[in-house]
Design a protein around this motif. Structure first.
Motif, PDB file in Angstrom:
ATOM      1  N   GLU A 196       3.316  -1.928   6.924  1.00 58.14           N
ATOM      2  CA  GLU A 196       2.011  -2.531   6.674  1.00 58.14           C
ATOM      3  C   GLU A 196       1.788  -2.654   5.165  1.00 58.14           C
ATOM      4  N   ASN A 197       1.406  -3.849   4.749  1.00 61.79           N
ATOM      5  CA  ASN A 197       1.151  -4.120   3.328  1.00 61.79           C
ATOM      6  C   ASN A 197       2.337  -3.770   2.434  1.00 61.79           C
ATOM      7  N   LEU A 198       3.529  -3.929   2.963  1.00 61.10           N
ATOM      8  CA  LEU A 198       4.730  -3.684   2.164  1.00 61.10           C
ATOM      9  C   LEU A 198       5.073  -4.969   1.427  1.00 61.10           C
ATOM     10  N   PHE A 199       5.020  -4.927   0.133  1.00 58.20           N
ATOM     11  CA  PHE A 199       5.266  -6.116  -0.671  1.00 58.20           C
ATOM     12  C   PHE A 199       6.769  -6.324  -0.843  1.00 58.20           C
ATOM     13  N   PRO A 200       7.185  -7.559  -1.115  1.00 54.07           N
ATOM     14  CA  PRO A 200       8.601  -7.766  -1.445  1.00 54.07           C
ATOM     15  C   PRO A 200       8.963  -6.925  -2.665  1.00 54.07           C
ATOM     16  N   ARG A 201      10.200  -6.494  -2.724  1.00 50.85           N
ATOM     17  CA  ARG A 201      10.622  -5.682  -3.874  1.00 50.85           C
ATOM     18  C   ARG A 201      10.516  -6.508  -5.141  1.00 50.85           C
ATOM     19  N   ASN A 202       9.882  -5.940  -6.132  1.00 52.77           N
ATOM     20  CA  ASN A 202       9.733  -6.616  -7.414  1.00 52.77           C
ATOM     21  C   ASN A 202      11.008  -6.480  -8.240  1.00 52.77           C
ATOM     22  N   PRO A 203      11.190  -7.409  -9.184  1.00 49.91           N
ATOM     23  CA  PRO A 203      12.388  -7.328 -10.024  1.00 49.91           C
ATOM     24  C   PRO A 203      12.371  -6.098 -10.921  1.00 49.91           C
ATOM     25  N   ARG A 204      13.527  -5.741 -11.414  1.00 49.79           N
ATOM     26  CA  ARG A 204      13.683  -4.679 -12.391  1.00 49.79           C
ATOM     27  C   ARG A 204      14.387  -5.262 -13.609  1.00 49.79           C
ATOM     28  N   LEU A 205      14.199  -4.614 -14.748  1.00 50.03           N
ATOM     29  CA  LEU A 205      14.847  -5.079 -15.961  1.00 50.03           C
ATOM     30  C   LEU A 205      16.353  -4.857 -15.890  1.00 50.03           C
ATOM     31  N   ALA A 206      17.096  -5.780 -16.460  1.00 56.37           N
ATOM     32  CA  ALA A 206      18.541  -5.634 -16.566  1.00 56.37           C
ATOM     33  C   ALA A 206      18.869  -4.574 -17.611  1.00 56.37           C
ATOM     34  N   PHE A 207      20.055  -4.032 -17.516  1.00 55.11           N
ATOM     35  CA  PHE A 207      20.523  -3.035 -18.483  1.00 55.11           C
ATOM     36  C   PHE A 207      20.350  -3.550 -19.912  1.00 55.11           C
ATOM     37  N   GLU A 208      20.705  -4.805 -20.132  1.00 54.17           N
ATOM     38  CA  GLU A 208      20.642  -5.377 -21.479  1.00 54.17           C
ATOM     39  C   GLU A 208      19.218  -5.458 -22.013  1.00 54.17           C
TER      40      GLU A 208
END
Length: 196
Positions: free
Chosen positions: A178-190
């Protein structure tokens, strides 16, 4: 420690674990909360100062005390969870140094300056809050960490007359989608790291 955890463990702790906003009604036993803490307390802190303090808000009466201090967005999801942990830190943590750091009990003096003590308590208490979440996930619980509360109101309600201060909240239980949002992006290593 020369071998990596297997993919199942890494998924549970990091890759497929999600911040939950919805919860099933499956209860969380106090015995399980004790197991979570017994794992979390083993994580490292500066000079083993261990300043984190945890209040597991589980009863209806305790949730009624918590509710007025939550933001409108966080109130429903925090109250629906079987447990909402107040992750706090103790400004007087240094009193326990002779017990917790027996190889150098004089280290207590390192934190005589209240500003140094507060920074140390906040930093290491935050680490311990993260350890708590990883321990909970390792033992099969879902987590819903959050800010979005009145720190002054919550501290007055739960910690009046003590040296404890709240840091953040974390709902614990068995999550639903319930109310689970799509996974948001994360920053790349660089973008987030430097190797010097």
């Amino acid at each position: 420690m020369t071998e990596s955890l297997d993919d199942t463990a890494l998924d549970r702790l990091f890759r497929t674990a999600r911040t939950r906003n919805g919860w099933t009604d499956r209860p969380v036993a106090e015995a399980l909360l004790r197991q979570v803490y017994d794992l979390a307390k083993m994580g490292p802190t500066s000079a083993n100062v261990s300043p984190a303090r945890f209040v597991f808000v589980a009863s209806a009466a305790a949730k009624a005390r918590l509710a007025p201090h939550l933001s409108n967005t966080n109130r429903p999801k925090a109250l629906a969870a079987p447990v909402c942990a107040i992750v706090a830190f103790d400004l007087d943590f240094a009193q326990r140094i002779p017990e917790l750091f027996p190889n150098n009990p004089g280290a207590q003096a390192w934190f005589a300056d209240p500003k140094v003590a507060e920074v140390t308590a906040f930093r290491n208490g935050s680490l311990q809050g993260a350890y708590l979440m990883l321990a909970a996930r390792a033992l099969g619980l879902d987590c819903g960490p959050m800010s979005g509360f009145s720190q002054s109101g919550l501290d007055a309600e739960f910690f009046a007359g003590t040296s404890w201060r709240s840091n953040f909240l974390c709902s614990l239980g068995y999550g639903s989608d319930e109310n689970l949002f799509p996974r948001n992006p994360r920053l790349a290593f660089e973008d987030a790291c430097r190797v010097l």
